[in-house]
Design a protein around this motif. Sequence first.
Motif, mmCIF file in Angstrom:
data_model
loop_
_atom_site.group_PDB
_atom_site.id
_atom_site.type_symbol
_atom_site.label_atom_id
_atom_site.label_comp_id
_atom_site.label_asym_id
_atom_site.label_seq_id
_atom_site.Cartn_x
_atom_site.Cartn_y
_atom_site.Cartn_z
ATOM 1 N N ASP A 185 0.827 -1.207 0.000
ATOM 2 C CA ASP A 185 0.000 0.000 0.000
ATOM 3 C C ASP A 185 0.863 1.260 0.000
ATOM 4 O O ASP A 185 0.581 2.226 -0.723
ATOM 5 C CB ASP A 185 -0.939 0.006 1.214
ATOM 6 C CG ASP A 185 -2.051 -1.018 1.092
ATOM 7 O OD1 ASP A 185 -2.233 -1.570 -0.016
ATOM 8 O OD2 ASP A 185 -2.724 -1.279 2.104
ATOM 9 N N LEU A 186 1.906 1.250 0.817
ATOM 10 C CA LEU A 186 2.780 2.417 0.881
ATOM 11 C C LEU A 186 3.546 2.585 -0.429
ATOM 12 O O LEU A 186 3.716 3.701 -0.929
ATOM 13 C CB LEU A 186 3.750 2.274 2.050
ATOM 14 C CG LEU A 186 4.743 3.418 2.258
ATOM 15 C CD1 LEU A 186 4.028 4.759 2.354
ATOM 16 C CD2 LEU A 186 5.585 3.168 3.505
ATOM 17 N N GLY A 240 2.299 9.335 -6.034
ATOM 18 C CA GLY A 240 2.833 10.651 -5.717
ATOM 19 C C GLY A 240 4.031 11.009 -6.577
ATOM 20 O O GLY A 240 4.189 12.166 -6.985
ATOM 21 N N TYR A 243 2.535 1.689 -3.405
ATOM 22 C CA TYR A 243 1.609 2.204 -4.412
ATOM 23 C C TYR A 243 1.344 3.692 -4.223
ATOM 24 O O TYR A 243 1.239 4.447 -5.194
ATOM 25 C CB TYR A 243 0.300 1.424 -4.351
ATOM 26 C CG TYR A 243 0.359 0.070 -5.017
ATOM 27 C CD1 TYR A 243 1.558 -0.446 -5.511
ATOM 28 C CD2 TYR A 243 -0.787 -0.713 -5.138
ATOM 29 C CE1 TYR A 243 1.605 -1.681 -6.114
ATOM 30 C CE2 TYR A 243 -0.747 -1.961 -5.755
ATOM 31 C CZ TYR A 243 0.450 -2.439 -6.233
ATOM 32 O OH TYR A 243 0.500 -3.670 -6.836
ATOM 33 N N ASP A 244 1.224 4.128 -2.964
ATOM 34 C CA ASP A 244 1.030 5.553 -2.706
ATOM 35 C C ASP A 244 2.240 6.359 -3.178
ATOM 36 O O ASP A 244 2.101 7.441 -3.763
ATOM 37 C CB ASP A 244 0.794 5.800 -1.211
ATOM 38 C CG ASP A 244 -0.584 5.344 -0.756
ATOM 39 O OD1 ASP A 244 -1.446 5.104 -1.619
ATOM 40 O OD2 ASP A 244 -0.776 5.213 0.474
ATOM 41 N N ARG A 245 3.419 5.838 -2.908
ATOM 42 C CA ARG A 245 4.631 6.538 -3.337
ATOM 43 C C ARG A 245 4.705 6.638 -4.859
ATOM 44 O O ARG A 245 5.115 7.662 -5.408
ATOM 45 C CB ARG A 245 5.875 5.815 -2.817
ATOM 46 C CG ARG A 245 6.212 6.126 -1.381
ATOM 47 C CD ARG A 245 7.671 5.785 -1.115
ATOM 48 N NE ARG A 245 7.992 5.870 0.291
ATOM 49 C CZ ARG A 245 9.178 5.560 0.792
ATOM 50 N NH1 ARG A 245 10.146 5.130 -0.019
ATOM 51 N NH2 ARG A 245 9.412 5.670 2.081
#
Length: 329
Positions: free
Chosen positions: A199-200, A207, A202-204
């Motif tokens: 999840d982290l 962004g 994918y967020d990175r």
Amino acid sequence: MEPLVILGATATGKSALALHLAEELGGEIVNADALQVYRGFDIGTGKPTAAERRRVPHHLLDILDPDQPLSAGEFARRARATVAEVQARGRLPLVVGGSGLYLRALLAGISAMPAIDPRLRAWLAAARRRQGLPALRRWLDVLDPGAALRTRPADSQRTLRALELALGSGRPQGWWTARQPFAPGAFTARRVGLTLPRDLLYDRIAGRVSAMVAAGWVGEVENLLHAGWDPGLPAFQAIGYRQLAQHVRGRIALDQAVEETIRATRRYAKRQSTWFRREPDVAWFQADDAGAASIRVLHFLQNSGGRLHGQACDQHPGRFPLPEPQGGA
């Protein structure tokens, strides 16, 4: 000094870690990203900035024009020579990147392939320009079905290479690699890997893509196309460049290009994670806190010599979850 290899999926913070370690340990960075070798492909490949290059010497960046292919074997030869030059200066070589095949060719060696007649290479390149990549893919389906299955439909560089081997040698690519896929003992190095919860990660990625667009990525692609570079060239296989080229040519909206880039980058990160989990002797570190990761890696290198030797340590990959295997901006 024995080289240090920093590997991992895109957006895990490899470049930032390499800069920190190079400054702390007196090192120089050797690029192992397949697209950062191309001139003009800067923002979307995450190429180090001019300020970062002033902080630490970088090598194997901006060494090719966009129409020049770079095989894994050729990368390995150049990287080995560069590492030797850095070592001769009494500096620590840090090989940094996420191109798994290039790193494996460097670390394990790669089998020799037959020489290809330059006239055949030129003929195939002309055929791609006249008939398009889909026509060459149909040839590959017939001449080397195995390579066609292994190669992404949009990957013109690997498609052309497989066709060169099939037509030039009379044998499929798999026949050559099966003889001796990798040559043992080609290169010794310490290996550090960075990983993130999915999840982290994918967020990175989302962004990072948005930040690249805000930094002028569309304008960079416009400049490349206006300079006359064909969007079917090997360099345009970089994730995001082919999508933004479609946008610049008026075929898709910017929002669609960005969303497709994010999805493609996430799929690529999955493939990278799967690939790197198979690599031996990698000390893995969680990268959710970049500062803490740098401290842990530095401590590991200074106190263990950077070698695993099977010892238990809190950075061993069995001690925290890796992204689930499935299968660049």
